[in-house]
Enzyme design. Structure first.
Site, short mmCIF file in Angstrom:
data_model
loop_
_atom_site.label_atom_id
_atom_site.label_comp_id
_atom_site.label_asym_id
_atom_site.label_seq_id
_atom_site.Cartn_x
_atom_site.Cartn_y
_atom_site.Cartn_z
N THR A 1 7.41 43.02 -13.96
CA THR A 1 8.24 43.68 -12.95
C THR A 1 7.54 43.58 -11.59
O THR A 1 6.42 43.08 -11.49
CB THR A 1 8.46 45.16 -13.31
OG1 THR A 1 7.21 45.84 -13.36
CG2 THR A 1 9.15 45.31 -14.67
N LYS B 1 -0.31 43.56 -10.44
CA LYS B 1 -1.62 44.03 -9.97
C LYS B 1 -1.74 45.55 -9.95
O LYS B 1 -2.83 46.09 -10.06
CB LYS B 1 -1.87 43.49 -8.56
CG LYS B 1 -2.07 42.00 -8.51
CD LYS B 1 -2.26 41.48 -7.10
CE LYS B 1 -0.99 41.41 -6.31
NZ LYS B 1 -0.03 40.39 -6.71
N VAL C 1 -4.94 37.61 -10.69
CA VAL C 1 -5.86 37.06 -9.69
C VAL C 1 -5.72 35.53 -9.70
O VAL C 1 -5.89 34.91 -10.74
CB VAL C 1 -7.32 37.45 -9.98
CG1 VAL C 1 -8.25 36.90 -8.91
CG2 VAL C 1 -7.47 38.96 -10.07
N GLY D 1 8.77 31.45 2.93
CA GLY D 1 8.79 32.34 1.76
C GLY D 1 7.40 32.79 1.33
O GLY D 1 7.26 33.44 0.30
N GLU E 1 6.48 38.20 3.35
CA GLU E 1 7.69 38.99 3.27
C GLU E 1 8.08 39.50 4.66
O GLU E 1 7.30 39.41 5.61
CB GLU E 1 7.45 40.15 2.31
CG GLU E 1 7.22 39.63 0.89
CD GLU E 1 7.03 40.74 -0.12
OE1 GLU E 1 7.82 41.69 -0.11
OE2 GLU E 1 6.08 40.64 -0.91
N LYS F 1 -6.77 42.78 -5.82
CA LYS F 1 -7.45 41.77 -6.64
C LYS F 1 -8.95 42.03 -6.70
O LYS F 1 -9.58 41.85 -7.75
CB LYS F 1 -7.13 40.37 -6.10
CG LYS F 1 -5.66 40.01 -6.30
CD LYS F 1 -5.22 38.84 -5.43
CE LYS F 1 -3.74 38.54 -5.65
NZ LYS F 1 -3.22 37.58 -4.65
N GLY G 1 3.22 31.20 -7.16
CA GLY G 1 4.18 30.19 -7.58
C GLY G 1 4.84 30.60 -8.88
O GLY G 1 4.22 31.23 -9.72
#
Lengths: 338, 338
Positions: free
Chosen positions: A95, A124, A151, A205, A208, A223, A320
């Site tokens: 999610t 994360k 990470v 992209g 944001e 991270k 990605g």
């Protein structure tokens, strides 16, 4: 292996593509046959069947923005009720990330572990905030809690610490953990202003509309906290570490650094100081001879300082669809493959 | 785990140091207690005891250039007879590398596998020449045949292919596999002639008096062959691949490349072409934006082109006593640890 996928956005869909594409390979090489029994998504709706759902049809529907609730095996409850009732060996939690609260992912992970499932997550929030609690719950239940994708996406950072650097003492982990800011700094070195570079990153992209989580360093900080907790065993929260983003770096400062043989990078790091684990996120001037200096664009990289190998650096994609979906696949193989 | 060390030069001694230094850590973290039952070395002599030898004393003697044959538990036969008679769980093969014949290491490995031992070797000869035969023998005997140290010393290249890139299709592996030639090329870029750079490398102990194995590309070729055989499953020998070293590169060519934003590197690579596996060693002009271009001095680096992660690059030491000894330790943990 009976699998539950919670969150069917880019990462969940990337994983579904890989499961379909690599079905034969997983069977042949890893003796692993994966049956997806359920998919739960807050926006797209949910499907569940004890005997397995039709993954290709669900993927097609999600890509066409059709609700999963219109497919056979539509499921009426929310994700949490599916997780609690499901007969599954493993849950993939994919999610959206909320670094401040860890919701709703943390609740999903807790429920899946309680129900005796292995868990892999690309999220994360739960890791940065609740790593030790969740790891202990997994151990008590005798299941695996894996999170390679948190990470450097699927690049094997956490596997590297756990398995391939086994027997090494790692004194410091340091690197470029956010692709968006690295892209912006690369563009600024080419002569673009911060504003123009940010706008270009947004168009591509990478960034944001509200870019705070990236440019203020919060994403890198999450991270860093995961590396401190899972890599160094430290009981830490993101707020324990100083964090500074890239918003104050000027094109002039970048040009001046370049003239001195240096390059600005947003560096996240954790290191040991006696019995303490320290961490930080801040822009640093990296010497051009260091492997991290050559990492341009949206790429990520981490350098591990070890007692046995000196410095080991890993360079790879920071994000990605397929890359992050793959991180879940590696964890699935780790939990259930041979 | 009862261990036999065959070859007690720099690598064998580096491993011995790590076994002593990390004894407690191996016990605590990996539930692994290692007892060295024998050491065989052609020049230094040999010791053997079913109940374990005194490793610290043997290490001290070797460092002081005292014969092991004067220690308690001196052993009179050669390495092969010790391997055949030994009661051990694993052998470390760390004798000198002969890329042309693979002797004597291949015979040692064959005998150890026949005797039901796991084997780890840092020796490129047996791998480049007889990988498939030895891997099949290990499988038939139900033991592990490991060789992390043969490519990039202890940097986790082969573990990366086997475990952390599991589920990925790797289409190409390409990189800087020889530290000596990379050091020489780095020095030439600073304005030194080939002859001066080679002399400096020899003074630093990077290059041997007869530097052919490095400068003509043979060392890189052996590693390329190992990657092709063990990484891609190809039945190949070093002679199957074209090999060109750095001896024809001039300081002028390096300066010209630099002016065009390129840098000469001695590149070893393997790649798939349909069902075929191709390989080569040759100098290439690498674009300065590629992670391999920034690898200077005696450092090694490999880029894996994958379907799931795009390019993943690992950068680390190419040689070193502790680094290569560590590769054997990782394999020992892999074979016997938890």
């Amino acid at each position: 292996m009976r699998l539950l996928i919670v969150g069917f956005g880019t990462v969940g869909q990337g994983l579904a593509e890989l499961l379909i594409e690599k079905k034969q390979q997983l069977h042949d090489i890893h003796k692993l046959d994966v049956t997806v029994v359920g998919i739960a998504d807050m926006l797209k709706g949910s499907v569940y069947n004890d005997d397995g759902i039709d993954l290709a049809t669900a993927l097609e529907a999600a890509k066409a923005n059709k609700p999963l609730g219109e497919l056979p095996n539509a499921y009426d409850g929310d994700a949490l009720s599916m997780i609690k009732a499901a007969k599954a060996d493993m849950m993939v939690e994919a999610t959206y990330t909320d670094i401040k609260t860890g919701k709703p992912a943390t609740g999903h992970i807790r429920a899946a572990l309680e129900n005796g499932m292995h868990v892999t997550t690309t999220n994360k929030g739960p890791l940065a905030l609740y790593y030790h609690e969740l790891a202990q719950l997994a151990e008590a239940k005798g299941v695996k809690f894996l999170f390679e994708g948190t990470v450097m996406s699927g690049s094997p950072v956490l596997n590297l610490i756990r398995e391939t650097l086994a027997g090494s003492d790692i004194s410091e982990i340091k690197g470029i953990l956010n692709g968006t800011t690295n892209y912006i700094l690369s563009e600024m070195e080419e002569g673009n202003s911060y504003e123009d570079a940010l706008k270009k990153a947004q168009e591509l992209g990478y960034a944001e509309a509200v870019p705070d989580a990236d440019v203020l360093g919060w994403d890198a900080l999450a991270k860093v906290t995961i590396l401190a907790a899972a890599g160094f065993g430290a009981r830490v929260k993101p707020d324990d570490f100083p964090c500074k983003g890239i918003t104050e770096i000027t094109a002039e400062a970048i040009a001046e650094a370049k003239a001195r043989g240096k390059r600005f990078k947003l560096i996240g790091k954790v290191w040991r100081e006696g019995n303490q684990v320290k961490g930080s996120v801040a822009p640093e001037e990296i010497d051009m001879s260091h492997p991290l200096a050559g990492i341009m664009g949206a790429t990520n990289a981490l350098t591990f300082a070890t007692d046995t190998l000196g410095d080991v650096t890993i360079v790879g994609a920071g994000a990605g669809r397929i890359e992050t979906g793959y991180s879940a696949l590696v964890d699935i193989i780790h939990a259930g493959g041979k």
